[in-house]
Enzyme design. Structure first.
Site, PDB file in Angstrom:
ATOM      1  N   ASP A 141       1.272  -6.006  -6.246  1.00  0.00           N
ATOM      2  CA  ASP A 141       1.061  -6.389  -4.851  1.00  0.00           C
ATOM      3  C   ASP A 141      -0.329  -5.906  -4.437  1.00  0.00           C
ATOM      4  O   ASP A 141      -0.541  -4.721  -4.192  1.00  0.00           O
ATOM      5  CB  ASP A 141       2.166  -5.761  -3.992  1.00  0.00           C
ATOM      6  CG  ASP A 141       1.974  -6.024  -2.505  1.00  0.00           C
ATOM      7  OD1 ASP A 141       0.954  -6.637  -2.131  1.00  0.00           O
ATOM      8  OD2 ASP A 141       2.844  -5.607  -1.718  1.00  0.00           O
ATOM      9  N   GLN A 152      -3.127  -4.697  -0.065  1.00  0.00           N
ATOM     10  CA  GLN A 152      -4.055  -3.690   0.468  1.00  0.00           C
ATOM     11  C   GLN A 152      -5.222  -3.460  -0.479  1.00  0.00           C
ATOM     12  O   GLN A 152      -6.373  -3.379  -0.046  1.00  0.00           O
ATOM     13  CB  GLN A 152      -3.324  -2.353   0.695  1.00  0.00           C
ATOM     14  CG  GLN A 152      -2.199  -2.392   1.715  1.00  0.00           C
ATOM     15  CD  GLN A 152      -2.679  -2.506   3.162  1.00  0.00           C
ATOM     16  OE1 GLN A 152      -3.842  -2.207   3.473  1.00  0.00           O
ATOM     17  NE2 GLN A 152      -1.801  -2.933   4.044  1.00  0.00           N
ATOM     18  N   HIS A 185       6.081  -1.954   0.010  1.00  0.00           N
ATOM     19  CA  HIS A 185       6.276  -2.620   1.310  1.00  0.00           C
ATOM     20  C   HIS A 185       7.531  -3.482   1.201  1.00  0.00           C
ATOM     21  O   HIS A 185       7.872  -3.963   0.107  1.00  0.00           O
ATOM     22  CB  HIS A 185       5.045  -3.499   1.557  1.00  0.00           C
ATOM     23  CG  HIS A 185       4.990  -4.188   2.876  1.00  0.00           C
ATOM     24  ND1 HIS A 185       5.718  -5.322   3.156  1.00  0.00           N
ATOM     25  CD2 HIS A 185       4.264  -3.924   3.997  1.00  0.00           C
ATOM     26  CE1 HIS A 185       5.451  -5.724   4.387  1.00  0.00           C
ATOM     27  NE2 HIS A 185       4.565  -4.901   4.924  1.00  0.00           N
ATOM     28  N   LYS A 212      -5.503  -9.629   6.045  1.00  0.00           N
ATOM     29  CA  LYS A 212      -5.988  -8.256   5.831  1.00  0.00           C
ATOM     30  C   LYS A 212      -7.391  -8.269   5.215  1.00  0.00           C
ATOM     31  O   LYS A 212      -8.096  -7.276   5.225  1.00  0.00           O
ATOM     32  CB  LYS A 212      -5.028  -7.498   4.908  1.00  0.00           C
ATOM     33  CG  LYS A 212      -3.641  -7.305   5.506  1.00  0.00           C
ATOM     34  CD  LYS A 212      -2.788  -6.406   4.650  1.00  0.00           C
ATOM     35  CE  LYS A 212      -1.303  -6.603   4.871  1.00  0.00           C
ATOM     36  NZ  LYS A 212      -0.809  -6.156   6.163  1.00  0.00           N
ATOM     37  N   CYS A 215       7.030  -1.045   7.512  1.00  0.00           N
ATOM     38  CA  CYS A 215       7.734  -1.913   6.538  1.00  0.00           C
ATOM     39  C   CYS A 215       7.876  -1.198   5.198  1.00  0.00           C
ATOM     40  O   CYS A 215       7.698  -1.818   4.139  1.00  0.00           O
ATOM     41  CB  CYS A 215       7.012  -3.244   6.348  1.00  0.00           C
ATOM     42  SG  CYS A 215       6.926  -4.227   7.827  1.00  0.00           S
TER      43      CYS A 215
HETATM   44  C1  LIG Z   1       1.326  -3.527   0.647  1.00  0.00           C
HETATM   45  C2  LIG Z   1       1.724  -4.748   1.414  1.00  0.00           C
HETATM   46  N1  LIG Z   1       2.427  -5.703   0.796  1.00  0.00           N
HETATM   47  C3  LIG Z   1       2.800  -6.831   1.426  1.00  0.00           C
HETATM   48  C4  LIG Z   1       2.498  -7.039   2.750  1.00  0.00           C
HETATM   49  C5  LIG Z   1       2.955  -8.302   3.407  1.00  0.00           C
HETATM   50  O1  LIG Z   1       1.889  -9.096   3.739  1.00  0.00           O
HETATM   51  P1  LIG Z   1       2.083 -10.359   4.714  1.00  0.00           P
HETATM   52  O2  LIG Z   1       2.909  -9.891   5.864  1.00  0.00           O
HETATM   53  O3  LIG Z   1       0.716 -10.728   5.069  1.00  0.00           O
HETATM   54  O4  LIG Z   1       2.793 -11.412   3.954  1.00  0.00           O
HETATM   55  C6  LIG Z   1       1.784  -6.060   3.449  1.00  0.00           C
HETATM   56  C7  LIG Z   1       1.477  -6.223   4.890  1.00  0.00           C
HETATM   57  O5  LIG Z   1       1.504  -5.262   5.635  1.00  0.00           O
HETATM   58  C8  LIG Z   1       1.378  -4.891   2.749  1.00  0.00           C
HETATM   59  O6  LIG Z   1       0.689  -3.920   3.371  1.00  0.00           O
END
Ligand SMILES: Cc1ncc(COP(=O)(O)O)c(C=O)c1O
Length: 403
Positions: free
Chosen positions: A197, A200, A123, A223, A361
């Site tokens: 990360d 998810q 992401h 999430k 993203c």
């Molecule tokens: C895999 C992953 N990493 C990071 C993020 C970023 O999370 P946040 O926007 O809540 O900071 C997301 C959000 O869609 C994500 O799906």
């Protein structure tokens, strides 16, 4: 507590609403999940009768709010099986958490030619903070591509690690394909620090940080059925000791004079300013709710949804699904010849079905698949096989429209 889908659904007030005169079919939990009554009530309770700023006051409400807020650190540590609760740094979400590591840990210790290994599954939140280091400090980003089915073998990541690698930053679960990455095998295979990360993954499966062996692990509350603006970055104590503070301000210092500043100990050292007090309290309620249901039970329910959706979507020979890694989560990125992803999403919305359309993203991954956008159905613990059927009917309607 056992997992009963009807009881779970009844906990989420929004799921009983109509959208465009149809029952809501919410398949966009990968973007943000809906909130159970338990979280909504915890947030209301905190504002209605237990609110004040934390850490500062000597008065009753400030002490109560501090207690409720700090309790969440222990809940997060329990949820992730983290060895020590002071390793949990509160953040507003994964984006802030990864930036904290980029500014606080990576920037001071990396120079021109040092390498960060990243996967193409990432992401943007786990890409752009490293691009900052590339732009500003000459750090080199080394990319590892997934297999055509979207899977990412740990050996492939480890093969990219060389003498100049200072960090491996990799997702635990792709938000586009649902690929689960064996970040534990990556961490076991190298002495280089590993950032995983978990934005998810932590929503859909039990996470055991004591066993995984990574150095940094982030979660994002919205999430996880909690409030937006909540989350945490878990940072192992030895890595915390190597970090400089990211944001400066109140609450993160011991003393400040005209000429000097002395920082307080972690975790507060990395949490400047008034935090998202009630957001984190809501996250605590969400994680307690998930632990009551049992992450193993949730994972089992979602495996059933994944298998059912995978079979039904596979039978649509006019639909392309990006990625089908073994053991993946219940996230499906879809394209249809002749129909733009935004059109699919808009038409499905008319039928009460919420899916996300766009690049999610994850532009490098879109490029890998040779597309610019897809429609993504991301399932959560409150979804049902009947909702998979509604999605398939909706997609079939789209196909007929565009044929
Ligand atoms: C895999 C992953 N990493 C990071 C993020 C970023 O999370 P946040 O926007 O809540 O900071 C997301 C959000 O869609 C994500 O799906």
């Amino acid at each position: 507590m056992s997992f009963d889908i009807a009881t779970v659904r009844a906990d989420f007030p929004i799921l009983s609403r109509q959208v465009n005169n149809r029952p809501l079919v919410y398949l966009d939990s990968g973007a943000s999940a809906q909130k159970p009554r338990q979280v909504i009530d915890a947030v209301a309770r905190a504002y209605e009768g237990e609110y004040a700023n934390v850490h500062r006051g000597l008065h009753f409400l400030s002490n109560l709010a501090t207690e409720n807020y700090e309790r969440v650190r222990a809940i997060i540590a329990r949820f992730l099986n983290a060895p020590h609760e002071d390793e949990v740094i509160f953040t507003s979400g994964s984006t802030e958490g990864i930036n904290l590591v980029s500014y606080g840990w990576a920037a001071p210790r990396m120079g021109a030619g040092d390498e960060i290994v990243l996967s193409v599954l990432e992401h943007h939140a786990n890409i752009v903070p490293w691009h900052f280091l590339r732009e500003r400090q000459g750090v080199v980003l080394k990319w590892v591509e997934p297999e055509p089915d979207g899977s990412l073998p740990p050996e492939k990541v480890l093969a990219a690690v060389g003498p100049k690698t200072r960090l491996v930053a990799v997702t635990h679960m792709s938000n586009v394909t649902g690929t689960i990455v064996d970040v534990g095998a990556i961490a076991r295979g190298t002495h280089v620090p590993v950032l995983a990360d978990g934005s998810q993954a932590a929503v859909h499966m039990p996470v055991d940080l004591a066993a995984l062996g990574v150095d940094f692990y982030c979660i994002t509350g919205h999430k996880l059925y909690g409030p937006s603006g909540s989350g945490a970055m878990w940072i192992r104590r030895d890595r915390q000791a190597e970090m400089r503070p990211f944001l400066g301000g109140g609450d993160m210092i011991r003393t400040v004079t005209r000429d000097s500043v002395d920082y307080t100990d972690p975790p507060l050292r990395f949490e400047a300013g008034t935090p998202g007090i009630v957001n984190q309290i809501g996250l605590g309620a969400a994680l307690e709710y998930l632990m009551d249901l049992g992450m193993d039970n949730i994972a089992a329910h979602e495996r059933g949804l994944r298998d059912y959706a995978r079979d039904r979507l596979r039978s649509l020979n006019w639909l392309q699904v990006q990625g089908d890694a073994p053991g993946k989560g219940a996230i499906f990125s879809m394209t249809m010849q002749g129909a733009h992803a935004h059109d699919l999403s808009t038409i499905l919305d008319k039928r009460g079905i919420a899916v996300r359309a766009g690049s999610h993203c994850a532009m490098p991954l879109m490029e890998f698949f040779g597309i610019t956008a897809s429609a993504r159905a991301s399932f959560a613990m409150y979804n049902t096989t009947a909702e998979v059927d509604a999605l398939v009917e909706g997609l079939t309607f789209c196909r007929d429209l565009f044929a």
